[in-house]
Design a protein around this motif. Sequence first.
Motif, PDB file in Angstrom:
ATOM      1  N   ILE A  10       0.864  -1.183   0.000  1.00 29.32           N
ATOM      2  CA  ILE A  10       0.000   0.000   0.000  1.00 29.32           C
ATOM      3  C   ILE A  10       0.899   1.231   0.000  1.00 29.32           C
ATOM      4  O   ILE A  10       1.787   1.362   0.838  1.00 29.32           O
ATOM      5  N   GLN A  11       0.667   2.130  -0.941  1.00 31.16           N
ATOM      6  CA  GLN A  11       1.502   3.322  -1.066  1.00 31.16           C
ATOM      7  C   GLN A  11       1.095   4.352  -0.010  1.00 31.16           C
ATOM      8  O   GLN A  11       0.299   5.248  -0.286  1.00 31.16           O
ATOM      9  N   ALA A  12       1.640   4.208   1.162  1.00 27.10           N
ATOM     10  CA  ALA A  12       1.384   5.141   2.258  1.00 27.10           C
ATOM     11  C   ALA A  12       2.674   5.892   2.564  1.00 27.10           C
ATOM     12  O   ALA A  12       3.762   5.306   2.552  1.00 27.10           O
ATOM     13  N   PHE A  13       2.546   7.180   2.842  1.00 22.81           N
ATOM     14  CA  PHE A  13       3.708   8.032   3.076  1.00 22.81           C
ATOM     15  C   PHE A  13       3.444   8.924   4.286  1.00 22.81           C
ATOM     16  O   PHE A  13       2.315   9.272   4.575  1.00 22.81           O
ATOM     17  N   GLY A  14       4.515   9.324   4.931  1.00 21.70           N
ATOM     18  CA  GLY A  14       4.376  10.213   6.073  1.00 21.70           C
ATOM     19  C   GLY A  14       5.167   9.722   7.268  1.00 21.70           C
ATOM     20  O   GLY A  14       5.991   8.816   7.138  1.00 21.70           O
ATOM     21  N   PRO A  15       4.904  10.288   8.448  1.00 21.25           N
ATOM     22  CA  PRO A  15       3.862  11.286   8.750  1.00 21.25           C
ATOM     23  C   PRO A  15       4.273  12.709   8.357  1.00 21.25           C
ATOM     24  O   PRO A  15       5.433  13.078   8.459  1.00 21.25           O
ATOM     25  N   TYR A  16       3.272  13.484   7.905  1.00 17.46           N
ATOM     26  CA  TYR A  16       3.479  14.864   7.492  1.00 17.46           C
ATOM     27  C   TYR A  16       2.839  15.823   8.502  1.00 17.46           C
ATOM     28  O   TYR A  16       1.696  15.606   8.913  1.00 17.46           O
ATOM     29  N   PRO A  17       3.537  16.890   8.872  1.00 21.91           N
ATOM     30  CA  PRO A  17       2.905  17.923   9.711  1.00 21.91           C
ATOM     31  C   PRO A  17       1.722  18.531   8.982  1.00 21.91           C
ATOM     32  O   PRO A  17       1.857  18.949   7.820  1.00 21.91           O
ATOM     33  N   ALA A  18       0.570  18.602   9.616  1.00 18.27           N
ATOM     34  CA  ALA A  18      -0.658  19.004   8.938  1.00 18.27           C
ATOM     35  C   ALA A  18      -0.605  20.434   8.419  1.00 18.27           C
ATOM     36  O   ALA A  18      -1.129  20.723   7.343  1.00 18.27           O
ATOM     37  N   ASP A  19       0.023  21.353   9.165  1.00 17.01           N
ATOM     38  CA  ASP A  19      -0.002  22.755   8.751  1.00 17.01           C
ATOM     39  C   ASP A  19       0.722  22.972   7.432  1.00 17.01           C
ATOM     40  O   ASP A  19       0.188  23.582   6.500  1.00 17.01           O
ATOM     41  N   ASP A  20       1.940  22.458   7.325  1.00 17.43           N
ATOM     42  CA  ASP A  20       2.682  22.603   6.077  1.00 17.43           C
ATOM     43  C   ASP A  20       2.047  21.796   4.950  1.00 17.43           C
ATOM     44  O   ASP A  20       2.025  22.224   3.790  1.00 17.43           O
ATOM     45  N   PHE A  21       1.528  20.630   5.291  1.00 16.52           N
ATOM     46  CA  PHE A  21       0.963  19.738   4.274  1.00 16.52           C
ATOM     47  C   PHE A  21      -0.186  20.406   3.520  1.00 16.52           C
ATOM     48  O   PHE A  21      -0.260  20.360   2.293  1.00 16.52           O
ATOM     49  N   PHE A  22      -1.093  21.039   4.262  1.00 13.17           N
ATOM     50  CA  PHE A  22      -2.206  21.723   3.609  1.00 13.17           C
ATOM     51  C   PHE A  22      -1.816  23.132   3.159  1.00 13.17           C
ATOM     52  O   PHE A  22      -2.301  23.617   2.139  1.00 13.17           O
ATOM     53  N   GLY A  23      -0.934  23.756   3.921  1.00 12.72           N
ATOM     54  CA  GLY A  23      -0.570  25.132   3.606  1.00 12.72           C
ATOM     55  C   GLY A  23       0.171  25.291   2.300  1.00 12.72           C
ATOM     56  O   GLY A  23      -0.035  26.271   1.573  1.00 12.72           O
ATOM     57  N   ASP A  24       1.051  24.333   1.971  1.00 16.48           N
ATOM     58  CA  ASP A  24       1.822  24.462   0.735  1.00 16.48           C
ATOM     59  C   ASP A  24       1.228  23.660  -0.423  1.00 16.48           C
ATOM     60  O   ASP A  24       1.849  23.533  -1.484  1.00 16.48           O
ATOM     61  N   GLY A  25       0.021  23.112  -0.217  1.00 22.30           N
ATOM     62  CA  GLY A  25      -0.658  22.406  -1.304  1.00 22.30           C
ATOM     63  C   GLY A  25      -0.156  20.996  -1.563  1.00 22.30           C
ATOM     64  O   GLY A  25      -0.451  20.415  -2.612  1.00 22.30           O
ATOM     65  N   SER A  26       0.577  20.407  -0.620  1.00 23.95           N
ATOM     66  CA  SER A  26       1.105  19.056  -0.816  1.00 23.95           C
ATOM     67  C   SER A  26      -0.005  18.022  -0.997  1.00 23.95           C
ATOM     68  O   SER A  26       0.204  16.979  -1.622  1.00 23.95           O
ATOM     69  N   TYR A  27      -1.179  18.303  -0.457  1.00 24.65           N
ATOM     70  CA  TYR A  27      -2.297  17.354  -0.559  1.00 24.65           C
ATOM     71  C   TYR A  27      -2.641  17.030  -2.009  1.00 24.65           C
ATOM     72  O   TYR A  27      -3.184  15.961  -2.319  1.00 24.65           O
ATOM     73  N   ALA A  28      -2.327  17.953  -2.917  1.00 25.87           N
ATOM     74  CA  ALA A  28      -2.661  17.744  -4.328  1.00 25.87           C
ATOM     75  C   ALA A  28      -1.844  16.613  -4.954  1.00 25.87           C
ATOM     76  O   ALA A  28      -2.200  16.108  -6.027  1.00 25.87           O
ATOM     77  N   GLN A  29      -0.768  16.193  -4.284  1.00 27.79           N
ATOM     78  CA  GLN A  29       0.085  15.131  -4.810  1.00 27.79           C
ATOM     79  C   GLN A  29      -0.395  13.737  -4.392  1.00 27.79           C
ATOM     80  O   GLN A  29       0.219  12.744  -4.781  1.00 27.79           O
ATOM     81  N   PHE A  30      -1.487  13.680  -3.623  1.00 28.84           N
ATOM     82  CA  PHE A  30      -1.957  12.398  -3.096  1.00 28.84           C
ATOM     83  C   PHE A  30      -3.419  12.163  -3.468  1.00 28.84           C
ATOM     84  O   PHE A  30      -4.174  13.097  -3.715  1.00 28.84           O
ATOM     85  N   ASP A  31      -3.789  10.878  -3.466  1.00 27.74           N
ATOM     86  CA  ASP A  31      -5.179  10.508  -3.756  1.00 27.74           C
ATOM     87  C   ASP A  31      -6.035  10.501  -2.502  1.00 27.74           C
ATOM     88  O   ASP A  31      -7.266  10.575  -2.591  1.00 27.74           O
ATOM     89  N   GLY A  32      -5.426  10.399  -1.351  1.00 27.00           N
ATOM     90  CA  GLY A  32      -6.170  10.402  -0.094  1.00 27.00           C
ATOM     91  C   GLY A  32      -5.290  10.872   1.045  1.00 27.00           C
ATOM     92  O   GLY A  32      -4.059  10.725   0.993  1.00 27.00           O
TER      93      GLY A  32
END
Length: 380
Positions: free
Chosen positions: A237-259
């Motif tokens: 399963i392609q799982a990655f992280g853990p990512y700090p939530a503030d930077d993850f959403f703040g810099d648009g990193s969420y767009a690189q993932f499907d979930g």
Amino acid sequence: MEDKKIRVAITHGDTNGVGYEVIFKAFEDPAMLELCTPIIYGSPKAAAYHAKTLGLESQFSTINSAKDARNGRMNLIATFDEEVKIDLGIPTPEAGEAAKIALDRALADYKEGAFDVLVTAPIAKNSIRGFDGHTSYLTQQLAEEKHGLTILVSDNLRVALVTNNVSLKDVAETINQQKIVEKAKVFHESLRRDMRIANPRIAVLALNPRGGEDGELGNEEQEIIRPAVEELASQSIQAFGPYPADDFFGDGSYAQFDGVLAMYHDQGQTPFKALTSISDDKGVRVTAGLSIIRTAPAHGACFNLAGQGRMEADSMRHAIFEAIDIWRNRQNYDAPMGNPLPKLYHEKRDDSEKVRFNVPREKRKEERGERREDSEETVE
């Protein structure tokens, strides 16, 4: 009987909220009735009251059971005979009970195969005694082996929660490696089967600020979350992280993932609603991991807007679209596995080959050299 379309059961939700308003507005477009056959579980009197108050020209046919539903019209099943007092904008136990009765009737019909998908209008959980949300209630009532998982879905973001409806002070004690792995696996399967993403990439968020880099902020990342990500990776399963939530959403990193798998309610819900409101409020809740297909608008009962005619129906309309899409996706996903070909022969395994490949390299060179010499002698 008329040609069968996808039957969409819709529960009316809290009768003091915006449920009827978003349902009626969603079907103002005639194309919606060409797409599906709606079966509303509610109260004809409550429906008529809302329509009159809002000035909506909504025509529905009252039916006794789902089997009487007809294409090309809004069908409404009276789930109770007594009148329910409507106090628009005020959550009351009576309105909560009316919502639960409608849901129970819909679930009874689902067990009989009376409809294909379920869409639930918003409710106020506090108005229903012992009710911890649709996902938990569906899991309990349908006696499913796996617990359902709520996924928030929009055009460019899908967020699931490891913990939901848990006090913030209890989150750290509630999460563990096994729970993260189980939730992520349900999430992964839904992304593949329900949303037809062939090889989904899942981002797992950290619990603590800065991803727990400062030891004083907690060590859940190192002891729980990172090992869970590694275990998921070991299961392909392609799982990655853990990512700090503030930077993850703040810099648009969420767009690189499907979930995105968040650890707790506000960590996932807050950025989802903030980003979804920018894109015309089309967010949808999807219950994954259960046999039933259930979706809902991402917004709540919105008591502050009830009876004012100001509520948009985009989220309800997209909840219906999403439910239909999931139904079709599951049909297509499951079809190749429906009638597997029987195995007509037995493969005989040659263990000597397996042993040969375990022979040390130098020993294999010696054997090949001996065979080559024997071959040359034969030629001579």
